[in-house]
Write a protein that holds these residues in place. Structure first.
Motif, PDB file in Angstrom:
ATOM      1  N   HIS A 329      47.640  23.568  33.673  1.00  0.00           N
ATOM      2  CA  HIS A 329      48.554  22.931  32.746  1.00  0.00           C
ATOM      3  C   HIS A 329      49.577  22.792  33.474  1.00  0.00           C
ATOM      4  O   HIS A 329      50.689  21.340  32.929  1.00  0.00           O
ATOM      5  CB  HIS A 329      48.741  22.378  31.186  1.00  0.00           C
ATOM      6  N   LYS A 330      50.737  23.391  34.542  1.00  0.00           N
ATOM      7  CA  LYS A 330      51.468  23.113  34.970  1.00  0.00           C
ATOM      8  C   LYS A 330      51.839  21.788  36.031  1.00  0.00           C
ATOM      9  O   LYS A 330      52.063  21.370  35.944  1.00  0.00           O
ATOM     10  CB  LYS A 330      51.772  24.075  35.381  1.00  0.00           C
ATOM     11  N   TRP A 331      50.839  22.200  37.171  1.00  0.00           N
ATOM     12  CA  TRP A 331      50.855  21.343  38.327  1.00  0.00           C
ATOM     13  C   TRP A 331      49.044  20.836  38.641  1.00  0.00           C
ATOM     14  O   TRP A 331      48.725  20.415  39.980  1.00  0.00           O
ATOM     15  CB  TRP A 331      51.501  22.249  39.189  1.00  0.00           C
ATOM     16  N   LEU A 332      48.547  21.042  38.279  1.00  0.00           N
ATOM     17  CA  LEU A 332      46.424  20.538  38.671  1.00  0.00           C
ATOM     18  C   LEU A 332      46.350  19.828  37.528  1.00  0.00           C
ATOM     19  O   LEU A 332      45.129  19.813  37.119  1.00  0.00           O
ATOM     20  CB  LEU A 332      46.366  21.548  38.592  1.00  0.00           C
ATOM     21  N   LEU A 333      47.003  19.030  36.698  1.00  0.00           N
ATOM     22  CA  LEU A 333      46.757  17.774  36.192  1.00  0.00           C
ATOM     23  C   LEU A 333      46.122  18.069  34.965  1.00  0.00           C
ATOM     24  O   LEU A 333      44.791  17.048  34.621  1.00  0.00           O
ATOM     25  CB  LEU A 333      45.872  16.628  37.079  1.00  0.00           C
ATOM     26  N   THR A 334      45.929  18.601  34.660  1.00  0.00           N
ATOM     27  CA  THR A 334      45.013  19.558  33.413  1.00  0.00           C
ATOM     28  C   THR A 334      45.633  20.207  32.201  1.00  0.00           C
ATOM     29  O   THR A 334      46.930  20.932  32.294  1.00  0.00           O
ATOM     30  CB  THR A 334      44.311  20.927  33.402  1.00  0.00           C
ATOM     31  N   CYS A 335      46.246  18.907  30.691  1.00  0.00           N
ATOM     32  CA  CYS A 335      47.082  19.397  29.618  1.00  0.00           C
ATOM     33  C   CYS A 335      46.281  20.401  29.328  1.00  0.00           C
ATOM     34  O   CYS A 335      46.069  21.004  29.047  1.00  0.00           O
ATOM     35  CB  CYS A 335      46.670  17.987  29.166  1.00  0.00           C
ATOM     36  N   LEU A 336      47.796  20.909  28.525  1.00  0.00           N
ATOM     37  CA  LEU A 336      48.111  22.092  27.958  1.00  0.00           C
ATOM     38  C   LEU A 336      46.709  22.199  27.024  1.00  0.00           C
ATOM     39  O   LEU A 336      46.421  21.520  26.403  1.00  0.00           O
ATOM     40  CB  LEU A 336      49.496  22.230  27.130  1.00  0.00           C
ATOM     41  N   ASP A 337      46.118  23.830  26.777  1.00  0.00           N
ATOM     42  CA  ASP A 337      46.586  25.079  26.776  1.00  0.00           C
ATOM     43  C   ASP A 337      45.677  25.231  27.967  1.00  0.00           C
ATOM     44  O   ASP A 337      44.565  24.943  28.015  1.00  0.00           O
ATOM     45  CB  ASP A 337      46.084  25.824  26.360  1.00  0.00           C
ATOM     46  N   CYS A 338      46.100  25.742  28.849  1.00  0.00           N
ATOM     47  CA  CYS A 338      44.792  25.730  30.343  1.00  0.00           C
ATOM     48  C   CYS A 338      45.730  26.847  31.633  1.00  0.00           C
ATOM     49  O   CYS A 338      46.095  26.546  32.310  1.00  0.00           O
ATOM     50  CB  CYS A 338      44.660  24.802  31.217  1.00  0.00           C
ATOM     51  N   THR A 339      45.634  27.819  31.100  1.00  0.00           N
ATOM     52  CA  THR A 339      46.494  29.276  31.957  1.00  0.00           C
ATOM     53  C   THR A 339      44.359  30.177  32.153  1.00  0.00           C
ATOM     54  O   THR A 339      43.574  30.717  31.935  1.00  0.00           O
ATOM     55  CB  THR A 339      46.822  29.760  31.745  1.00  0.00           C
ATOM     56  N   CYS A 340      44.034  30.146  33.691  1.00  0.00           N
ATOM     57  CA  CYS A 340      43.375  30.628  34.222  1.00  0.00           C
ATOM     58  C   CYS A 340      43.734  32.310  34.695  1.00  0.00           C
ATOM     59  O   CYS A 340      44.029  32.248  35.812  1.00  0.00           O
ATOM     60  CB  CYS A 340      42.654  29.851  35.576  1.00  0.00           C
ATOM     61  N   LEU A 341      43.004  33.508  33.957  1.00  0.00           N
ATOM     62  CA  LEU A 341      43.491  34.470  34.778  1.00  0.00           C
ATOM     63  C   LEU A 341      42.120  34.981  34.964  1.00  0.00           C
ATOM     64  O   LEU A 341      40.570  34.851  35.092  1.00  0.00           O
ATOM     65  CB  LEU A 341      43.612  35.219  33.645  1.00  0.00           C
ATOM     66  N   TYR A 342      41.918  35.220  36.832  1.00  0.00           N
ATOM     67  CA  TYR A 342      41.644  36.260  37.321  1.00  0.00           C
ATOM     68  C   TYR A 342      41.236  37.709  37.649  1.00  0.00           C
ATOM     69  O   TYR A 342      42.360  38.040  37.682  1.00  0.00           O
ATOM     70  CB  TYR A 342      41.420  35.651  38.684  1.00  0.00           C
ATOM     71  N   VAL A 343      40.857  38.816  36.962  1.00  0.00           N
ATOM     72  CA  VAL A 343      40.406  39.930  37.826  1.00  0.00           C
ATOM     73  C   VAL A 343      39.462  40.645  38.080  1.00  0.00           C
ATOM     74  O   VAL A 343      38.239  40.120  38.289  1.00  0.00           O
ATOM     75  CB  VAL A 343      40.601  40.692  35.995  1.00  0.00           C
ATOM     76  N   ARG A 344      39.410  41.586  38.680  1.00  0.00           N
ATOM     77  CA  ARG A 344      39.209  42.052  40.075  1.00  0.00           C
ATOM     78  C   ARG A 344      37.634  42.426  39.217  1.00  0.00           C
ATOM     79  O   ARG A 344      36.288  43.235  39.098  1.00  0.00           O
ATOM     80  CB  ARG A 344      39.188  43.232  41.295  1.00  0.00           C
ATOM     81  N   ASP A 345      38.330  43.144  38.077  1.00  0.00           N
ATOM     82  CA  ASP A 345      37.389  44.507  37.525  1.00  0.00           C
ATOM     83  C   ASP A 345      37.382  43.859  36.151  1.00  0.00           C
ATOM     84  O   ASP A 345      38.447  44.539  35.069  1.00  0.00           O
ATOM     85  CB  ASP A 345      37.430  45.865  37.847  1.00  0.00           C
ATOM     86  N   THR A 346      36.057  42.615  35.527  1.00  0.00           N
ATOM     87  CA  THR A 346      36.239  42.349  33.453  1.00  0.00           C
ATOM     88  C   THR A 346      35.678  43.970  33.264  1.00  0.00           C
ATOM     89  O   THR A 346      36.079  43.659  32.178  1.00  0.00           O
ATOM     90  CB  THR A 346      35.417  41.551  33.369  1.00  0.00           C
ATOM     91  N   HIS A 347      35.533  45.067  33.324  1.00  0.00           N
ATOM     92  CA  HIS A 347      35.255  45.926  32.583  1.00  0.00           C
ATOM     93  C   HIS A 347      35.843  46.363  31.861  1.00  0.00           C
ATOM     94  O   HIS A 347      36.500  46.984  30.979  1.00  0.00           O
ATOM     95  CB  HIS A 347      33.425  46.847  33.048  1.00  0.00           C
ATOM     96  N   ARG A 348      36.906  46.648  33.399  1.00  0.00           N
ATOM     97  CA  ARG A 348      37.943  47.204  32.518  1.00  0.00           C
ATOM     98  C   ARG A 348      39.469  45.881  32.048  1.00  0.00           C
ATOM     99  O   ARG A 348      40.009  46.827  30.304  1.00  0.00           O
ATOM    100  CB  ARG A 348      39.884  47.039  33.407  1.00  0.00           C
ATOM    101  N   LEU A 349      39.256  44.961  31.210  1.00  0.00           N
ATOM    102  CA  LEU A 349      39.998  44.322  30.567  1.00  0.00           C
ATOM    103  C   LEU A 349      39.086  44.871  29.297  1.00  0.00           C
ATOM    104  O   LEU A 349      38.968  44.663  28.280  1.00  0.00           O
ATOM    105  CB  LEU A 349      39.490  42.752  30.475  1.00  0.00           C
TER     106      LEU A 349
END
Lengths: 511, 511
Positions: A329-349
């Protein structure tokens, strides 16, 4: 203002049904008619936006004076609502979609994103679990994996790779603050576990690290997660790059070693809000590994630039961090809200965020083959979040998205060159992306403090014209103007016009 | 699946600009064309949705097989994106907009809400501070004050009253979990301050209270805020109402008094997710006051019903609580996300959530006359959240909104009556709103355990038909079917058809 008059809801008698058409809030013909009206409004809005003052001089409470202070009892034709929107709402807006906005970071947007968001609103799925709407989860996973490939994230962050499903993955959240919060909580719980804490008894020992340039929301979110503000280490940066100095980080982590502190989490930023500084991701990850510290990369703004190979080096070393977030949503032409979170181990989340109430139990979850995105976020309910991001990538393709980034950077470079060619001004920090930090420079009888004042007046006078909107920051104790290129309707002429206005306004101040 | 093939982004050379039309992501004519296509899709979707299976039998990973595993390099006509949407996305959906969905709670919606959300997406304002877009904040304040009047909240929860601005106010958040989180943090900080905690050293002493019927997200959010799971008091409820017993609450709070525990927060629910139980708000608030405990009312679903005078008594005593949240996205025709949080003292929230970075400083904030909504939420950035809620109230008026609630309740009552008239079934808990909890009852040779099994098979077989979608819960150790009326396209015939299907399916199981 807001009085409880006779118009009040509870005064309405139970209506008699006879002779009245039944209320159908989603009648397809009404939907079509209302939405086509909204679309025409939007198209006209974009067509005329350039001529509207980008920033308006409205007074606090103005809307309360314009609109009724109580909700109406009776329904009204939708055109009446649209009329009030045009008459009372539009005049109170700061037009973030205007090509004349250079404040903050642009909130970029596109026809495909708006269409995707619209369809998500209409489908109105609530995808807490995979089973609650399979495609809502599947599309989010797919869109995240596509974006991961665009920025060349290591496959360890992807949900699906050519070798099948690993432990990595992602989730689309509202904003970076949420990405920081959920990863902080996972890191906190892991640290408590490591040091044998009874419940949260060792929480006062956990320490988090960032720089004096890190977004203020980071320490706010640390407070939310229960970290002790006395244990927030804000590492000073230097005026060369304002990036984190790994030696200082190492010393700070070492300093607490014999006093019972438990290093827990470090937030590295690629493209700080203030001046677009870049922390050295690889070096930070290397140091953090020694202390078993979770490393999060906040690439909210500049992550989008990394879809172009020439900017990707800013993420070098990302294969060693625990999580990274970026906000289309900041700089890739996609309106709010859109924050992409990536984690190496989803089980920890999910270890920290999972819930399993009876009414959400289902076979798909029991099979272990699916991701339940509620277990990677604060909320339970969630929109069909992947749709608009997928539509942007599907429609524009890598080439147009790269073109968009490069065009913004080129315009920022042009602005930087023009500023440098005027010896009354200086560019304060090296430009990394599409943000130029500049100011009227102190010279002759003008002290740095005088220059601070002159720059503040310059900003205020430019903004008052309504023809451009600049924001400021303070870098190295100096009042600095931020010129952020990238609003989606922006073209070179808008940048040139803004410069002409700045130059003219500066002349009238300096003369 | 997701392999990094030759199609990859970084393989794209920097494009040559010559001879190519410049990429304009917000070209007004493209916007108009894309959105009109999306609108026609939506209108057709609603027209045909009744005939689509509400719940589909898709396999995990199906979308990865349907769509490309990597983002395309080249742009494509928007019609191609829409074609893939129809071909690959729609078939993987659970249709929350279907009139044949009775699972979970309905995600209600309306033409006005979708139009409002669409316009918010297009304007794409980022209203972190008042000054960042005055009308975004002003509209949110106005919409919240209107809704407060609809449900007759005391003026102490309103931003603006006939006597001016008090300390109360609200904010629109994504979901109830966020409302719980921000109020928990404020209550936590107040409790730590009260007991003279050095930093968070006394956090392990703080205790939170709810019932065994409270949404599981509550204790999850308590974990996020750093509370010790050992201090979560889940008060058992009884089979009469499944509401909180104030005497038990009092005893639980008293029990910790001499062992150093600090009662901090109690969550009361008006309309639990499992069975729509209602906790006695007034009695809870009365007890909590004795212990200086923060009382939050979670009225996510049933708060909307309280716009009708005949349901308002469920909120009696709300004038004594600290905060209340309700979600118009659940039952007030406003698409996701829309949770309204009201607090009696906004300073208690902002005291824990405020940030003041240099680049957001402005005269309006300094004047103290405005609300900066970022200081009442986790996030910094935020959409123009008030717009769709205002459009719903402005367009439909109190009368249509009340009609909508009453129609749903009447349909639920009709279903309840039909179930009661079939002596193979029982209604398990008293119906308060538009949710009916029922089951095949144990009788003759059929034990309660047999009945549990029969009800599970009944649910699975009904859902397999695709003609209706039911969910379940466990209440009083029994497997119970939840029949939630209220999808916005639902009419009496859908309820009758669902009953016919349930009855027929039950017969085939019981015979």
């Amino acid at each position: 203002m807001g009085s409880l008059g006779t118009n009040h809801a509870s005064c309405t008698a139970i209506p008699e049904a006879e002779g009245k058409a039944e209320f159908q809030p989603l009648n397809p013909e009404d939907v079509r008619a209302y939405l086509h009206k909204a679309v025409d409004f939007i198209s006209d809005y974009y067509t005329n936006i350039e001529s509207m003052p980008v920033l308006l001089d409205v007074k606090p409470g103005y809307l309360q004076d314009e609109l009724s202070s109580s909700p109406p009892i009776d329904s009204a034709p939708f055109v009446d609502t649209m009329k009030e929107l045009r008459a009372s709402v539009v005049p109170g807006m700061t037009h973030w979609a205007s090509p004349n906005i250079f404040a903050f970071f642009p909130s970029t947007n596109s026809a495909a994103a708006i269409a995707g968001d619209l369809i998500a609103s209409a489908m109105n799925t609530v995808g807490f679990t995979w089973q609650a709407s399979p495609v809502a989860t599947e599309m989010e996973v797919l869109a995240l994996d596509w974006l991961a490939q665009l920025v060349r994230l290591p496959t360890t962050f992807m949900n699906c790779t050519s070798t099948g499903r690993g432990t990595g993955g992602g989730v689309i959240l509202g904003t970076t603050s949420e990405a920081m919060l959920v990863t902080l909580v996972a890191a906190r719980d892991a640290a408590l576990h490591r040091c044998g804490s009874v419940g949260v008894s060792d929480l006062p020992r956990l320490v988090v690290y960032a720089t004096d340039q890190t977004h203020s929301t980071f320490f706010k979110v640390c407070r939310l997660a229960g970290f002790d503000p006395a244990n927030f280490r804000s590492i000073p940066t230097g005026p060369e790059t304002y990036g984190l100095d790994p030696v200082k980080l190492l010393k700070t982590m070492q300093a607490g070693r014999y006093t019972g502190f438990v290093p827990t989490y470090v937030c590295a930023t690629v493209g700080t809000t203030s001046s677009n500084a870049v922390d050295p991701v690889g070096a930070i990850a290397y140091i953090a590994t020694m202390f078993n510290v979770w490393v999060h990369v906040d690439a909210a703004y500049a992550g989008s630039a990394c879809i172009c190979p020439e900017f990707r080096h800013h993420l070098d070393g990302v294969e060693r961090v625990d999580s990274i977030s970026m906000s289309p949503h900041k700089w890739l032409l996609t309106c709010l809200d859109c924050t992409c979170l990536y984690v190496r181990d989803t089980h920890r989340l999910s270890g920290s965020l999972e819930t399993n109430p009876e009414y959400l139990k289902n076979d798909a979850t029991d099979s272990g083959e699916v991701t339940n995105l509620k277990d990677m976020q604060v909320d339970v309910g969630r929109r069909f979040r992947g749709l608009k991001l997928w539509m942007v990538m599907r429609t524009y393709g890598t080439s147009k998205l790269q073109e968009h980034i490069r065009k913004d950077v080129a315009m920022a470079k042009m602005f930087e060159d023009i500023v440098c060619s005027d010896d009354r001004f200086e560019v304060v920090v090296p430009r990394n992306f599409a943000l130029v930090c500049f100011r009227i420079k102190a010279s002759g009888a003008m002290t740095e403090e005088d220059a601070d004042g002159a720059n503040r007046v310059l900003m205020e006078n430019v903004n008052k014209t309504g023809k451009a909107y600049l924001a400021h920051t303070v870098v190295g104790d100096r009042f600095v103007l931020r010129f952020a290129v990238g609003s989606s309707l922006q073209e070179e002429r808008h940048v040139r016009n803004a410069w002409d206005l700045i130059k003219m306004t500066a002349s009238s101040i300096l003369d």
